[in-house]
Design a protein around this motif. Sequence first.
Motif, PDB file in Angstrom:
ATOM      1  N   PRO A   8       0.817  -1.219   0.000  1.00 31.91           N
ATOM      2  CA  PRO A   8       0.000   0.000   0.000  1.00 31.91           C
ATOM      3  C   PRO A   8       0.853   1.274   0.000  1.00 31.91           C
ATOM      4  CG  PRO A   8      -0.953  -1.614   1.493  1.00 31.91           C
ATOM      5  CD  PRO A   8       0.384  -2.164   1.048  1.00 31.91           C
ATOM      6  N   GLY A   9       0.538   2.155  -0.912  1.00 31.65           N
ATOM      7  CA  GLY A   9       1.264   3.415  -1.035  1.00 31.65           C
ATOM      8  C   GLY A   9       2.191   3.437  -2.233  1.00 31.65           C
ATOM      9  N   PHE A  10       2.572   2.261  -2.724  1.00 30.01           N
ATOM     10  CA  PHE A  10       3.383   2.147  -3.935  1.00 30.01           C
ATOM     11  C   PHE A  10       2.505   1.505  -5.013  1.00 30.01           C
ATOM     12  CE2 PHE A  10       7.862   3.002  -2.691  1.00 30.01           C
ATOM     13  CZ  PHE A  10       7.676   3.184  -1.339  1.00 30.01           C
ATOM     14  N   VAL A  11       1.984   2.317  -5.917  1.00 31.27           N
ATOM     15  CA  VAL A  11       0.994   1.806  -6.865  1.00 31.27           C
ATOM     16  C   VAL A  11       1.574   0.668  -7.707  1.00 31.27           C
ATOM     17  CG1 VAL A  11      -0.426   2.392  -8.868  1.00 31.27           C
ATOM     18  CG2 VAL A  11      -0.300   3.967  -6.922  1.00 31.27           C
ATOM     19  N   SER A  12       2.747   0.885  -8.261  1.00 31.94           N
ATOM     20  CA  SER A  12       3.345  -0.127  -9.131  1.00 31.94           C
ATOM     21  C   SER A  12       4.836   0.148  -9.231  1.00 31.94           C
ATOM     22  CB  SER A  12       2.694  -0.062 -10.521  1.00 31.94           C
ATOM     23  OG  SER A  12       3.170  -1.116 -11.333  1.00 31.94           O
ATOM     24  N   CYS A  13       5.636  -0.839  -8.838  1.00 28.40           N
ATOM     25  CA  CYS A  13       7.080  -0.648  -8.913  1.00 28.40           C
ATOM     26  C   CYS A  13       7.726  -2.023  -9.000  1.00 28.40           C
ATOM     27  CB  CYS A  13       7.588   0.103  -7.684  1.00 28.40           C
ATOM     28  SG  CYS A  13       7.305  -0.738  -6.126  1.00 28.40           S
ATOM     29  N   SER A  14       9.024  -2.047  -9.198  1.00 28.07           N
ATOM     30  CA  SER A  14       9.730  -3.320  -9.143  1.00 28.07           C
ATOM     31  C   SER A  14      10.074  -3.627  -7.689  1.00 28.07           C
ATOM     32  CB  SER A  14      11.012  -3.249  -9.971  1.00 28.07           C
ATOM     33  OG  SER A  14      11.952  -2.414  -9.326  1.00 28.07           O
TER      34      SER A  14
ATOM     35  N   ILE B  46      -7.437  -2.296  -1.398  1.00 29.42           N
ATOM     36  CA  ILE B  46      -6.473  -2.560  -2.474  1.00 29.42           C
ATOM     37  C   ILE B  46      -6.334  -4.068  -2.679  1.00 29.42           C
ATOM     38  CG2 ILE B  46      -4.016  -2.420  -3.105  1.00 29.42           C
ATOM     39  CD1 ILE B  46      -4.020   0.318  -1.506  1.00 29.42           C
ATOM     40  N   TYR B  47      -6.170  -4.794  -1.584  1.00 32.97           N
ATOM     41  CA  TYR B  47      -6.032  -6.247  -1.702  1.00 32.97           C
ATOM     42  C   TYR B  47      -7.330  -6.894  -2.178  1.00 32.97           C
ATOM     43  CZ  TYR B  47      -1.325  -7.528  -0.362  1.00 32.97           C
ATOM     44  OH  TYR B  47       0.032  -7.737  -0.380  1.00 32.97           O
ATOM     45  N   ALA B  48      -8.452  -6.473  -1.594  1.00 37.01           N
ATOM     46  CA  ALA B  48      -9.725  -7.101  -1.966  1.00 37.01           C
ATOM     47  C   ALA B  48      -9.983  -6.928  -3.457  1.00 37.01           C
ATOM     48  CB  ALA B  48     -10.862  -6.503  -1.141  1.00 37.01           C
ATOM     49  N   SER B  49      -9.653  -5.760  -3.984  1.00 35.43           N
ATOM     50  CA  SER B  49      -9.901  -5.548  -5.409  1.00 35.43           C
ATOM     51  C   SER B  49      -8.934  -6.377  -6.250  1.00 35.43           C
ATOM     52  CB  SER B  49      -9.816  -4.066  -5.759  1.00 35.43           C
ATOM     53  OG  SER B  49      -8.514  -3.584  -5.534  1.00 35.43           O
ATOM     54  N   ARG B  50      -7.712  -6.617  -5.736  1.00 40.24           N
ATOM     55  CA  ARG B  50      -6.794  -7.527  -6.439  1.00 40.24           C
ATOM     56  C   ARG B  50      -7.337  -8.957  -6.411  1.00 40.24           C
ATOM     57  NH1 ARG B  50      -2.025  -5.876  -8.014  1.00 40.24           N
ATOM     58  NH2 ARG B  50      -1.115  -7.937  -7.888  1.00 40.24           N
ATOM     59  N   PHE B  51      -8.084  -9.284  -5.368  1.00 36.56           N
ATOM     60  CA  PHE B  51      -8.738 -10.599  -5.304  1.00 36.56           C
ATOM     61  C   PHE B  51     -10.002 -10.613  -6.182  1.00 36.56           C
ATOM     62  CE2 PHE B  51      -6.978 -11.123  -0.716  1.00 36.56           C
ATOM     63  CZ  PHE B  51      -5.774 -11.565  -1.234  1.00 36.56           C
TER      64      PHE B  51
ATOM     65  N   ASP C 290      -2.596  10.308   0.687  1.00 36.65           N
ATOM     66  CA  ASP C 290      -2.740  10.590  -0.748  1.00 36.65           C
ATOM     67  C   ASP C 290      -2.184   9.427  -1.571  1.00 36.65           C
ATOM     68  OD1 ASP C 290      -3.947  12.988  -0.230  1.00 36.65           O
ATOM     69  OD2 ASP C 290      -2.187  14.226  -0.650  1.00 36.65           O
ATOM     70  N   ALA C 291      -1.041   8.875  -1.116  1.00 35.32           N
ATOM     71  CA  ALA C 291      -0.443   7.732  -1.833  1.00 35.32           C
ATOM     72  C   ALA C 291      -1.347   6.503  -1.721  1.00 35.32           C
ATOM     73  CB  ALA C 291       0.951   7.430  -1.283  1.00 35.32           C
ATOM     74  N   PHE C 292      -1.905   6.258  -0.530  1.00 34.90           N
ATOM     75  CA  PHE C 292      -2.822   5.121  -0.355  1.00 34.90           C
ATOM     76  C   PHE C 292      -4.063   5.299  -1.257  1.00 34.90           C
ATOM     77  CE2 PHE C 292      -2.105   2.303   3.510  1.00 34.90           C
ATOM     78  CZ  PHE C 292      -0.758   2.591   3.639  1.00 34.90           C
ATOM     79  N   LEU C 293      -4.614   6.506  -1.260  1.00 38.65           N
ATOM     80  CA  LEU C 293      -5.852   6.742  -2.019  1.00 38.65           C
ATOM     81  C   LEU C 293      -5.592   6.646  -3.526  1.00 38.65           C
ATOM     82  CD1 LEU C 293      -7.298   9.577   0.223  1.00 38.65           C
ATOM     83  CD2 LEU C 293      -8.337   7.325  -0.147  1.00 38.65           C
ATOM     84  N   LYS C 294      -4.422   7.092  -3.942  1.00 42.66           N
ATOM     85  CA  LYS C 294      -4.038   6.967  -5.351  1.00 42.66           C
ATOM     86  C   LYS C 294      -3.951   5.477  -5.726  1.00 42.66           C
ATOM     87  CE  LYS C 294      -0.043   8.049  -8.210  1.00 42.66           C
ATOM     88  NZ  LYS C 294       1.379   8.359  -8.060  1.00 42.66           N
ATOM     89  N   HIS C 295      -3.443   4.687  -4.766  1.00 42.30           N
ATOM     90  CA  HIS C 295      -3.316   3.241  -4.989  1.00 42.30           C
ATOM     91  C   HIS C 295      -4.704   2.610  -5.152  1.00 42.30           C
ATOM     92  CE1 HIS C 295      -0.425  -0.285  -3.927  1.00 42.30           C
ATOM     93  NE2 HIS C 295      -1.207  -0.590  -4.917  1.00 42.30           N
ATOM     94  N   ALA C 296      -5.619   2.978  -4.256  1.00 39.81           N
ATOM     95  CA  ALA C 296      -6.993   2.446  -4.353  1.00 39.81           C
ATOM     96  C   ALA C 296      -7.642   2.902  -5.656  1.00 39.81           C
ATOM     97  CB  ALA C 296      -7.816   2.894  -3.142  1.00 39.81           C
TER      98      ALA C 296
ATOM     99  N   SER D 182      -6.139   3.493  -8.417  1.00 38.87           N
ATOM    100  CA  SER D 182      -5.553   2.731  -9.526  1.00 38.87           C
ATOM    101  C   SER D 182      -6.254   1.396  -9.689  1.00 38.87           C
ATOM    102  CB  SER D 182      -4.051   2.528  -9.311  1.00 38.87           C
ATOM    103  OG  SER D 182      -3.816   1.461  -8.412  1.00 38.87           O
ATOM    104  N   MET D 183      -6.841   0.903  -8.602  1.00 36.34           N
ATOM    105  CA  MET D 183      -7.599  -0.347  -8.656  1.00 36.34           C
ATOM    106  C   MET D 183      -9.091  -0.081  -8.880  1.00 36.34           C
ATOM    107  SD  MET D 183      -5.259  -2.594  -8.331  1.00 36.34           S
ATOM    108  CE  MET D 183      -6.407  -3.988  -8.329  1.00 36.34           C
ATOM    109  N   LYS D 184      -9.417   1.185  -9.106  1.00 36.12           N
ATOM    110  CA  LYS D 184     -10.805   1.602  -9.394  1.00 36.12           C
ATOM    111  C   LYS D 184     -11.766   1.295  -8.251  1.00 36.12           C
ATOM    112  CE  LYS D 184     -10.293   1.518 -14.413  1.00 36.12           C
ATOM    113  NZ  LYS D 184      -8.801   1.497 -14.313  1.00 36.12           N
ATOM    114  N   VAL D 185     -11.271   1.362  -7.023  1.00 32.58           N
ATOM    115  CA  VAL D 185     -12.139   1.163  -5.857  1.00 32.58           C
ATOM    116  C   VAL D 185     -12.896   2.469  -5.585  1.00 32.58           C
ATOM    117  CG1 VAL D 185     -12.199   0.731  -3.366  1.00 32.58           C
ATOM    118  CG2 VAL D 185     -10.531  -0.474  -4.803  1.00 32.58           C
ATOM    119  N   PRO D 186     -14.233   2.432  -5.558  1.00 31.92           N
ATOM    120  CA  PRO D 186     -14.950   3.645  -5.168  1.00 31.92           C
ATOM    121  C   PRO D 186     -14.715   3.951  -3.688  1.00 31.92           C
ATOM    122  CG  PRO D 186     -16.440   2.008  -6.151  1.00 31.92           C
ATOM    123  CD  PRO D 186     -15.139   1.324  -5.885  1.00 31.92           C
ATOM    124  N   VAL D 187     -14.293   5.171  -3.405  1.00 32.32           N
ATOM    125  CA  VAL D 187     -14.085   5.615  -2.023  1.00 32.32           C
ATOM    126  C   VAL D 187     -15.006   6.811  -1.810  1.00 32.32           C
ATOM    127  CG1 VAL D 187     -12.429   6.527  -0.352  1.00 32.32           C
ATOM    128  CG2 VAL D 187     -11.686   4.810  -2.032  1.00 32.32           C
TER     129      VAL D 187
END
Lengths: 307, 307
Positions: free
Chosen positions: A53-59, B23-28, B65-71, B73-78
């Motif tokens: 969480p917090g790193f959207v996409s990285c290596s 983030i994880y749930a949407s990856r699932f 902000d980084a966490f929310l950007k991550h969510a 990116s997974m198109k989770v409605p917040v």
Amino acid sequence: MQKNEIWDFFVIGGGPTGIAASIYASRFMLKTMVVGKDIGGLIVRTHLVENYPGFVSCSGQELMDAFLKHAASMKVPVVEDEVLAVTKIKPYLFEIRCGEKTYHAKTVLFATGSKWRPLDVPGYKEFYAKGVSHCATCDAAFFKDKVVAVVGGSDSAAKEALLLTQFARKVYIVYRGEEIHPEPINGARVKASKKIEIISKTNIIEIKGIKTVTGAVLDKPYKGTKELPVDGIFIEIGHIPLSDLAVSVGVAVNDKREIMVGPDSRTNCAGIYAAGDITQSPYRQVITGAAEGVIAAFSAYEDLGKQ
Amino acid sequence: MQKNEIWDFFVIGGGPTGIAASIYASRFMLKTMVVGKDIGGLIVRTHLVENYPGFVSCSGQELMDAFLKHAASMKVPVVEDEVLAVTKIKPYLFEIRCGEKTYHAKTVLFATGSKWRPLDVPGYKEFYAKGVSHCATCDAAFFKDKVVAVVGGSDSAAKEALLLTQFARKVYIVYRGEEIHPEPINGARVKASKKIEIISKTNIIEIKGIKTVTGAVLDKPYKGTKELPVDGIFIEIGHIPLSDLAVSVGVAVNDKREIMVGPDSRTNCAGIYAAGDITQSPYRQVITGAAEGVIAAFSAYEDLGKQ
């Protein structure tokens, strides 16, 4: 560093778990250092991390660079060396003998994670690094326009196969079980790939080659033959916890040789903690390993406060 | 969104715990949404986060902000909204009534965290937001060259005091206990500050003012008087878990009203999970809350697979 320096919190393992623990321990003002054989841990062999969480996409390397920068900001020494032996001298005093030098510490965190499980078939050793690999991130580029097989059915196997499609013209996934079981998002990506073909309920029983890999022998025919011509074989059949050192100092493990820890990351031995992939914790994520490492730092801080 | 849409995983709480879980749930590939009264959670009121591994030093807002950007990116409605009631319709079907609209979901994660504990003395309510505050990040700048008191002895209290020294000319820490107990790194910073003065073994028993705060009354004399002239009072005496909604749907809590969860973030109710500061987990860190949220997503994914 003085000659008889005693560290408060000695972390064995330079992956995300150990580094996260060291960041917290140093904030607790414990004299903390990290020794690892491979600084960064196995995660640096992963080309794509999208779930810390917090790193959207990285290596994996980019993520660990951020972790290591964090530890450096706290002035934690992170040393690349192999720990050869851990000995208990007395309660809350351990000797840690490494390849380069020997250290003393009041508490020890085992965060050495795991190693790749080898494929126990003829040809594995002979062709290791000659077409046989455990790491698509490291070796995928060698297989441009070639045909490769990934062995395994996990999320890691799926991710390796997906990465290989960027180079190889054909990627088989050979899995002994009925259906591969990656994270659904990666399962959908595998399904969508025209390059990936899944051979299920099948084992590779031999790896063949001339100088480098030329094929695999299957335990049952696929499309009429047991010979699968491939140029590379990527083994993703799980990990073996690197717990031998911990066992040697009296730490209890389960039948998979995973260290048994409580929710406080304490082991059965006072002053010894374990976190991450070396433990029985089933999640095996960077976020959960890091949290377990942090909890180990909390526990060590609490235990040392009582000494 | 269809009218009778049923969400797989419905997260109540928009802090780091809930967002990490989403983030994880949407990856699932669980159909996941987040509703929170305060998107970002209490952490956005923290001016300095230096202990989320990978982020060396940032504000709570920057981290979220980084966490929310991550969510995103997974198109989770917040969605920012207040959840007013949660009702179990049948096993693995819950109704979540919010201020704006009503949702249905198969599983629910309570990640609503906690609220600041008020100081139960005369003047607290009267002068709330008129010199009385729980948030130096929000209000410190109003106290340039003034004198303020922080009530409490925790790491949060120390951090609030440290932030206030950037504005106020004098910062008292009033603590009922013997010695404040911040993280050692912040304890050292407090000690090094010439602006901070600690008044220990002392309680504030009344807050006085004329339009705004003018002073505090202590329960024992300090430097010869029980009257402490201050322009602002920052209350940092802990948090109350926001577990009422969970209790109303049958979730078990302990005597502090913290939700009792297992190491798998499951509660006593099938299909209901809890993680972060709303639970009995003692660590209360972003990294541990996020990991607990992630584990809740694992458990929900597993439980839904069995339905």
